[in-house]
Design a protein around this motif. Structure first.
Motif, PDB file in Angstrom:
ATOM      1  N   THR A 114       0.900  -1.269  -0.047  1.00 29.12           N
ATOM      2  CA  THR A 114       0.370   0.512   0.047  1.00 29.12           C
ATOM      3  C   THR A 114       0.792   1.101   0.121  1.00 29.12           C
ATOM      4  N   ASP A 152       1.112   5.162   0.214  1.00 25.94           N
ATOM      5  CA  ASP A 152      -0.382   6.057   0.588  1.00 25.94           C
ATOM      6  C   ASP A 152       0.802   7.612   0.201  1.00 25.94           C
ATOM      7  N   VAL A 186      -3.355   6.846  -9.202  1.00 24.11           N
ATOM      8  CA  VAL A 186      -4.034   6.353  -7.819  1.00 24.11           C
ATOM      9  C   VAL A 186      -4.685   4.517  -8.019  1.00 24.11           C
ATOM     10  N   ARG A 236      -3.347   4.926  -3.074  1.00 27.69           N
ATOM     11  CA  ARG A 236      -4.544   5.787  -2.488  1.00 27.69           C
ATOM     12  C   ARG A 236      -3.529   7.175  -2.025  1.00 27.69           C
TER      13      ARG A 236
END
Length: 148
Positions: free
Chosen positions: A35, A37, A68, A147
């Protein structure tokens, strides 16, 4: 058995069969999740046992973008040189969307803030660790989530 009871029994059996067939596929869907960020400029790695790593990254600076979304690795290169940006070295590249990749960088002083043309830059040691994890888990079992 009455027709209505028989119909319900058949439907229940079909639901159980479908659930059994789907469960193994979903369990293998992503054993490694990466992930990124963008607001934190951090990359998190977890596997089925839990969190493994959290590292600073550099993503797209002003005027560029890091896409994204949710991706799977499409190509791995132990050493790649950017054809677009003056043969810049991209060690331990994990390509996930066209020419976008997660890779090591020599610009380690910029980690933790936006600095790239769109790729996700990592410290070379962390890029090697991540690359080895993707190889161990397999590209099909790795999910990359980016994200805001």
């Amino acid at each position: 058995m009455r027709p209505l009871q028989r119909r319900r029994a058949v439907i229940a059996a079909l639901v159980a069969l479908v659930a059994t067939a789907i469960a193994p596929a979903s369990a293998l869907a992503a054993s490694l999740v990466v992930t990124i960020d963008l607001s934190e400029q951090r990359l998190y790695v977890r596997d089925m046992s839990g969190p493994l790593h959290a590292w600073p990254v550099s993503t797209a600076r002003s005027g560029y973008c890091t896409p994204v979304g949710t991706y799977r690795p499409i190509r791995l290169e132990r050493m790649w040189y950017s054809r677009k940006y003056d043969n810049a070295p991209m060690p331990h590249s994990i390509f996930f969307h066209g020419g976008y990749a997660i890779h090591g960088t020599t610009e380690t002083g910029d980690l933790g803030r936006p600095a790239s043309h769109g790729c996700v830059r990592l410290h070379p040691d962390n890029a090697r660790t991540l690359f080895d994890l993707v190889v161990a888990h397999g590209m099909a079992a790795t999910r990359i989530v980016i994200r805001n």
